[in-house]
Design an enzyme around this catalytic site. Structure first.
Site, PDB file in Angstrom:
ATOM      1  N   ASP A 247       0.818  -1.205   0.000  1.00 34.33           N
ATOM      2  CA  ASP A 247       0.000   0.000   0.000  1.00 34.33           C
ATOM      3  C   ASP A 247       0.855   1.259   0.000  1.00 34.33           C
ATOM      4  O   ASP A 247       1.371   1.666   1.047  1.00 34.33           O
ATOM      5  CB  ASP A 247      -0.910  -0.028   1.248  1.00 34.33           C
ATOM      6  CG  ASP A 247      -1.714   1.241   1.383  1.00 34.33           C
ATOM      7  OD1 ASP A 247      -2.122   1.570   2.508  1.00 34.33           O
ATOM      8  OD2 ASP A 247      -1.937   1.919   0.352  1.00 34.33           O
TER       9      ASP A 247
ATOM     10  N   ASP B 191      -1.726   5.591  -5.358  1.00 32.24           N
ATOM     11  CA  ASP B 191      -2.040   4.764  -4.197  1.00 32.24           C
ATOM     12  C   ASP B 191      -2.445   3.345  -4.577  1.00 32.24           C
ATOM     13  O   ASP B 191      -3.586   3.078  -4.959  1.00 32.24           O
ATOM     14  CB  ASP B 191      -3.175   5.437  -3.392  1.00 32.24           C
ATOM     15  CG  ASP B 191      -3.458   4.680  -2.110  1.00 32.24           C
ATOM     16  OD1 ASP B 191      -4.349   5.116  -1.351  1.00 32.24           O
ATOM     17  OD2 ASP B 191      -2.792   3.666  -1.860  1.00 32.24           O
TER      18      ASP B 191
HETATM   19  C1  0GQ Z   1      -1.627   6.651   8.561  1.00 31.45           C
HETATM   20  C2  0GQ Z   1      -2.929   6.454   7.880  1.00 31.45           C
HETATM   21  C3  0GQ Z   1      -2.817   6.198   6.399  1.00 31.45           C
HETATM   22  C4  0GQ Z   1      -1.947   7.255   5.761  1.00 31.45           C
HETATM   23  C5  0GQ Z   1      -4.185   6.124   5.733  1.00 31.45           C
HETATM   24  N1  0GQ Z   1      -4.054   5.779   4.325  1.00 31.45           N
HETATM   25  C6  0GQ Z   1      -5.156   5.481   3.615  1.00 31.45           C
HETATM   26  O1  0GQ Z   1      -6.274   5.446   4.102  1.00 31.45           O
HETATM   27  C7  0GQ Z   1      -4.966   5.141   2.165  1.00 31.45           C
HETATM   28  C8  0GQ Z   1      -4.648   3.685   2.033  1.00 31.45           C
HETATM   29  O2  0GQ Z   1      -4.116   3.472   0.754  1.00 31.45           O
HETATM   30  C9  0GQ Z   1      -5.869   2.763   2.238  1.00 31.45           C
HETATM   31  C10 0GQ Z   1      -5.400   1.330   2.127  1.00 31.45           C
HETATM   32  C11 0GQ Z   1      -6.518   0.304   2.207  1.00 31.45           C
HETATM   33  C12 0GQ Z   1      -7.187   0.303   3.573  1.00 31.45           C
HETATM   34  C13 0GQ Z   1      -8.217  -0.827   3.714  1.00 31.45           C
HETATM   35  C14 0GQ Z   1      -7.593  -2.181   3.411  1.00 31.45           C
HETATM   36  C15 0GQ Z   1      -6.936  -2.211   2.066  1.00 31.45           C
HETATM   37  C16 0GQ Z   1      -5.926  -1.072   1.917  1.00 31.45           C
HETATM   38  N2  0GQ Z   1      -6.833   3.075   1.190  1.00 31.45           N
HETATM   39  C17 0GQ Z   1      -8.098   3.446   1.501  1.00 31.45           C
HETATM   40  O3  0GQ Z   1      -8.559   3.453   2.625  1.00 31.45           O
HETATM   41  C18 0GQ Z   1      -8.926   3.934   0.314  1.00 31.45           C
HETATM   42  C19 0GQ Z   1     -10.356   3.575   0.380  1.00 31.45           C
HETATM   43  N3  0GQ Z   1     -10.549   2.130   0.440  1.00 31.45           N
HETATM   44  C20 0GQ Z   1     -10.538   1.369  -0.670  1.00 31.45           C
HETATM   45  O4  0GQ Z   1     -10.272   1.753  -1.783  1.00 31.45           O
HETATM   46  C21 0GQ Z   1     -10.886  -0.090  -0.419  1.00 31.45           C
HETATM   47  C22 0GQ Z   1      -9.603  -0.883  -0.380  1.00 31.45           C
HETATM   48  C23 0GQ Z   1      -9.883  -2.254   0.058  1.00 31.45           C
HETATM   49  C24 0GQ Z   1      -9.444  -3.276  -0.716  1.00 31.45           C
HETATM   50  C25 0GQ Z   1      -9.655  -4.598  -0.350  1.00 31.45           C
HETATM   51  C26 0GQ Z   1     -10.343  -4.869   0.803  1.00 31.45           C
HETATM   52  C27 0GQ Z   1     -10.812  -3.806   1.602  1.00 31.45           C
HETATM   53  C28 0GQ Z   1     -10.573  -2.521   1.217  1.00 31.45           C
HETATM   54  N4  0GQ Z   1     -11.765  -0.562  -1.490  1.00 31.45           N
HETATM   55  C29 0GQ Z   1     -13.040  -0.811  -1.173  1.00 31.45           C
HETATM   56  O5  0GQ Z   1     -13.456  -0.648  -0.054  1.00 31.45           O
HETATM   57  N5  0GQ Z   1     -13.819  -1.274  -2.205  1.00 31.45           N
HETATM   58  C30 0GQ Z   1     -15.116  -1.856  -1.923  1.00 31.45           C
HETATM   59  C31 0GQ Z   1     -16.172  -0.941  -2.436  1.00 31.45           C
HETATM   60  C32 0GQ Z   1     -15.965  -0.763  -3.944  1.00 31.45           C
HETATM   61  N6  0GQ Z   1     -16.978   0.176  -4.432  1.00 31.45           N
HETATM   62  C33 0GQ Z   1     -14.547  -0.197  -4.210  1.00 31.45           C
HETATM   63  C34 0GQ Z   1     -13.506  -1.130  -3.610  1.00 31.45           C
HETATM   64  C35 0GQ Z   1      -4.882   7.458   5.882  1.00 31.45           C
HETATM   65  O6  0GQ Z   1      -4.794   8.330   5.033  1.00 31.45           O
HETATM   66  N7  0GQ Z   1      -5.616   7.574   6.975  1.00 31.45           N
HETATM   67  C36 0GQ Z   1      -6.224   8.831   7.350  1.00 31.45           C
HETATM   68  C37 0GQ Z   1      -7.722   8.703   7.422  1.00 31.45           C
HETATM   69  C38 0GQ Z   1      -8.378   8.313   8.539  1.00 31.45           C
HETATM   70  N8  0GQ Z   1      -9.722   8.209   8.633  1.00 31.45           N
HETATM   71  C39 0GQ Z   1     -10.416   8.471   7.499  1.00 31.45           C
HETATM   72  C40 0GQ Z   1     -11.920   8.346   7.547  1.00 31.45           C
HETATM   73  N9  0GQ Z   1      -9.858   8.860   6.319  1.00 31.45           N
HETATM   74  C41 0GQ Z   1      -8.502   8.940   6.307  1.00 31.45           C
HETATM   75  N10 0GQ Z   1      -7.880   9.253   5.162  1.00 31.45           N
END
Ligand code: 0GQ
Length: 331
Positions: free
Chosen positions: A36, A220
């Site tokens: 990631d 990302d």
């Molecule tokens: C240190 C924290 C770190 C930098 C954090 N980084 C991220 O969130 C970006 C990061 O790339 C994460 C990495 C994911 C996390 C879940 C598990 C898989 C990896 N990306 C996301 O959260 C983007 C949105 N989610 C997604 O894109 C997930 C990824 C996923 C894949 C497989 C299984 C489950 C989830 N995809 C889905 O949920 N999908 C299902 C629904 C469908 N329509 C699209 C695909 C952040 O910004 N957090 C701050 C944050 C906190 N709270 C919130 C509410 N927003 C925030 N941005």
């Protein structure tokens, strides 16, 4: 040294995420992690994770490794953009990816994971490839695998060659000329606050004219879809018969039978076209004839995100030199 490992889609029907095999400890314990570039914690399901929160995931058991060491008093807690979260304690241990070894990598062991991680049986944890400033370990933040490995790499780079509905590759320490065509276009990266942030030179919908308005966003690998400004997204779905922005499904949906235009984005002078087939992400629920779009609005997120739908259309070089840059090539 170099490393090379497969990035395998967790679902053969649509590319929600990719996992890559890694080994931890002595003797090696193999787990499948979601690499990631949008975060910087390396965390795993472990022997410290309540069994009620484990559903088929492989776990790391530090007590079974002769080289594991507890990082006493260190904890971590992370929340992701989709609301999923995890937290726990920290060990160091031997860690390898595709033959590339790091002797004392911080391995964050989950003591609590949110339900979306429990139900995602194919993901045994995450390997953050963002900048180490984003790492959540307290009281001392830890380095990513890439930062730890850099000094051993011929070149301080890793590349992502993600593919549509098939296994791609993450390479560390070298750029494989066989994986791309033409020249690599390098653009500046802003490493603050810790994402691989770059500026795209514009976009086009289908065969429409290219709009040269700069779009700053993050590359990302951990995000499934592409999230861009509403003006771009509405311009795209205006070309899709029956498309609506569904509050119910939380984004643009359309009849799965609709004809979708491709979407082109620019990096410097180079243009990348995301084929129409990548732009229909998946049926909103299994078997539905309504499909969810691979391009959605970033208005609620606060940052534009070039996720897997876009990254699959390119060969991407994450150059960890000083200053860092992103390289993009067609393939
Ligand atoms: C240190 C924290 C770190 C930098 C954090 N980084 C991220 O969130 C970006 C990061 O790339 C994460 C990495 C994911 C996390 C879940 C598990 C898989 C990896 N990306 C996301 O959260 C983007 C949105 N989610 C997604 O894109 C997930 C990824 C996923 C894949 C497989 C299984 C489950 C989830 N995809 C889905 O949920 N999908 C299902 C629904 C469908 N329509 C699209 C695909 C952040 O910004 N957090 C701050 C944050 C906190 N709270 C919130 C509410 N927003 C925030 N941005």
């Amino acid at each position: 040294d170099t490393g090379s490992a497969a990035a395998v889609p967790i679902d053969p029907r649509f590319d929600i995420a990719y996992v890559t095999p890694v080994t931890i400890g002595t003797p090696p314990q193999t787990l499948q992690l979601d690499f990631d570039t949008g975060s910087s914690d390396l965390w795993v399901f472990s022997s410290h994770t309540p069994t009620s929160q484990i559903r088929g995931q492989e776990i790391y058991t530090p007590d079974k490794s002769t080289t594991s060491k507890l990082l006493d008093g260190h904890t971590w807690s992370i929340t992701y953009g989709d609301g999923s979260a995890s937290r726990g304690n920290v060990y160091t241990d031997n860690f390898t990816v595709g033959g590339l070894a790091v002797a004392s990598q911080a391995i964050q062991c989950a003591q609590q994971v949110s339900s979306s991680f429990t139900t995602e049986e194919s993901i045994d944890g995450l390997l953050g490839l963002g900048f180490s400033t984003l790492n959540t370990v307290n009281p001392a933040s830890q380095l990513t695998f890439f930062d730890n490995a850099k000094s051993k790499l011929g070149s301080p780079v890793f590349t992502a060659d993600l593919k549509n509905k098939q296994a791609g590759t993450y390479d560390f320490g070298f750029i494989d000329k066989a994986k791309y065509t033409g020249e690599i276009t390098y653009v500046p990266v802003n490493p603050d606050p810790g994402y691989w942030t770059f500026t795209s030179s514009g976009y086009a919908v289908g065969s429409g004219n290219f709009s040269g308005s700069p779009i700053t966003g993050i590359a990302d690998t951990g995000t499934s879809l592409v999230y861009l400004p509403t003006a771009i997204v509405t311009a795209y779905y205006r070309q899709v018969q029956g498309a609506t922005n569904s509050r119910n499904y939380g984004g643009y949906v359309f009849p799965c039978s609709a004809t979708l235009p491709p979407f082109t984005f620019g990096v410097g002078e180079t243009k990348f076209t995301i084929p129409a087939s990548y732009m229909s992400y998946a049926p909103v629920t299994d078997g539905s004839s309504t499909c969810f779009g691979g391009l959605q609005s970033s208005s609620g997120i606060g940052v534009n995100i070039w996720g897997d739908v876009a990254l699959k259309a390119a060969f991407v070089v994450f150059n960890g030199a000083n200053p860092p840059t992103l390289g993009w090539a067609t393939k």
